[in-house]
Enzyme design. Structure first.
Site: not given
Ligand code: NAD
Length: 382
Positions: A12, A31, A74-75, A141, A145, A221
């Protein structure tokens, strides 16, 4: 408006930093690159490599720049993995967020937008969920959240921080023209995995659960296009936000796994074999968003979230980047890097700097060996 995007190098984040920059925001990325990719970030973006759990590192970042708002992405993101190592999830997703909120309060950031997840609903009673539906998160997880959502209201009450949580459904698609898409080291999402089968990288897809109470027995979904999600974050940064707000971000439509598989076959014009697997304990049969609240409060209307368009955009990106962000090459680079650090030729800081330089050059289409980058930067001598 200057915005800090955490998790900016992830799926994202890599889209959002581009989208916000185009819309006139001044964007800074943060990041730790544990999952994100240097190559996913645009070359001229300000990037801080830092861990959200590290308050001293955050203090250094916030001392250099004042941010009007934070978008916190970030997560750690796998519900299944979180059952095996819940503590890791709570430390990153909960403690990391508290640490970031502490910095936000200390450095007088006005607004905090949090990427929550539809998983907070658990197994909803209704097929389409409104924000007022009870939350019964099942995985650690999802609980992480949900706890953060609760905390945000306290930060609003205690410190006047303007807070919003976006409960995001399944994000997919890509921004192929910008060279970004979905690329996880261990891909768990349905659409990229279907496309891996279409590309011949996997022999079949496993469908977890074919006996759900849905029309075809597979889970339903709500898939939302990544660019619609970016639009939602942009609007969330701009609307007046006087009370803690929680909004669903989805397309408002549900598709079963088999339906998406058929769409993927049509888009790719390839057969996608599947095998039947067991249901995952924490997965509901249906999870579809009511998006009325986001439409009303944000004036947000997903326009690209037709499932065929989502899959077609993902396919365009994945066909062009079948191995994501050139993981193989980056593995070799890391190996070379480890050797030169081990031999004492460069320090670890220099290695990180060289990898960053190399990623920036990659993004411009200048592909150089890591040794050459180090030589040119004066870190190594011939
Ligand atoms: N992709 C989806 O479908 C979706 C759906 C619901 C919620 N989300 C939420 O959206 C957010 C982004 O999701 P995404 O799909 O881009 O995930 P992703 O894993 O691609 O991106 C997460 C980013 O966070 C960074 N990160 C992890 N731990 C970290 C830390 N301790 N310090 C700094 N950076 C850190 C990772 O390196 C990664 O670049 C997340 O919080 C996720 O829970 C995503």
């Amino acid at each position: 408006m200057r915005v800090l995007v955490t998790g900016a190098a992830g799926f994202i984040g890599s889209h959002l930093v581009r989208h916000l920059t185009r819309r006139g925001f001044t964007v800074t990325a943060l990041d730790d690159f544990s999952e994100g990719h240097h190559q996913a970030l645009p070359p001229h973006l300000e990037v801080f490599e830092a861990d959200v759990r590290d308050f001293n590192a955050l203090t250094r970042v916030f001392s250099k720049r004042h941010f009007d708002a934070i978008v916190h992405l970030a997560a750690l993101t796998s519900a299944s993995e979180s059952f095996e190592d819940p503590q890791r999830y709570f430390i990153t997703n909960l403690l990391g967020t508290v640490t970031l909120l502490r910095a936000a309060v200390d450095f007088r950031v006005s607004r905090f937008i949090f990427a929550s997840d539809a998983a907070v609903y658990g197994k909803p009673r209704k097929k389409v969920v409104h924000e007022s539906h009870p939350c019964v998160p099942i995985s650690p997880y999802a609980r992480s959240k949900y706890f953060v959502e609760q905390m945000l209201a306290d930060y609003w009450r205690g410190y006047g921080l303007s807070v919003m949580a976006l409960r995001i459904f399944v994000v997919a698609g890509a921004w192929a023209e910008e060279g970004v898409g979905e690329s996880h080291r261990l891909e768990r999402h349905l659409i990229p995995n279907l496309l891996k089968v279409a590309l011949g990288q996997k022999d079949a897809i496993t469908i977890n659960g074919t006996d759900y109470p849905t029309d075809d027995g597979t889970a339903v979904r709500d898939y939302v296009h990544i660019l619609d999600v970016c639009e939602a974050f942009e609007k969330a940064l701009q609307v007046p936000c006087e009370r803690p707000t929680t909004l669903n971000i989805g397309s408002g439509r549900g598709h079963s796994v088999l339906e998406v598989l058929k769409v993927a076959e049509k888009v790719t014009r390839r057969k996608i074999p599947f095998r039947k697997g067991c249901r995952l304990e924490h997965e509901p049969s249906h999870l579809v968003a009511s998006v009325d609240a986001a439409a009303q409060l944000l004036d947000w209307h997903p326009t690209r979230s037709d499932i065929t368009q989502i899959v077609a955009d993902a396919w365009r990106w994945q066909k062009k980047h079948p191995h994501g962000y050139v993981e193989e090459r980056s593995r070799q680079r890391r190996l070379f890097g480890e050797i030169v650090v081990e031999l004492g030729f460069v320090t670890r800081e220099q290695l990180n700097e060289a990898l960053k330089l190399q990623a920036q050059q990659d993004a411009k289409g200048e592909h150089k060996l890591l040794g050459v980058v180090m030589l040119e930067a004066g870190m190594l001598t011939p």
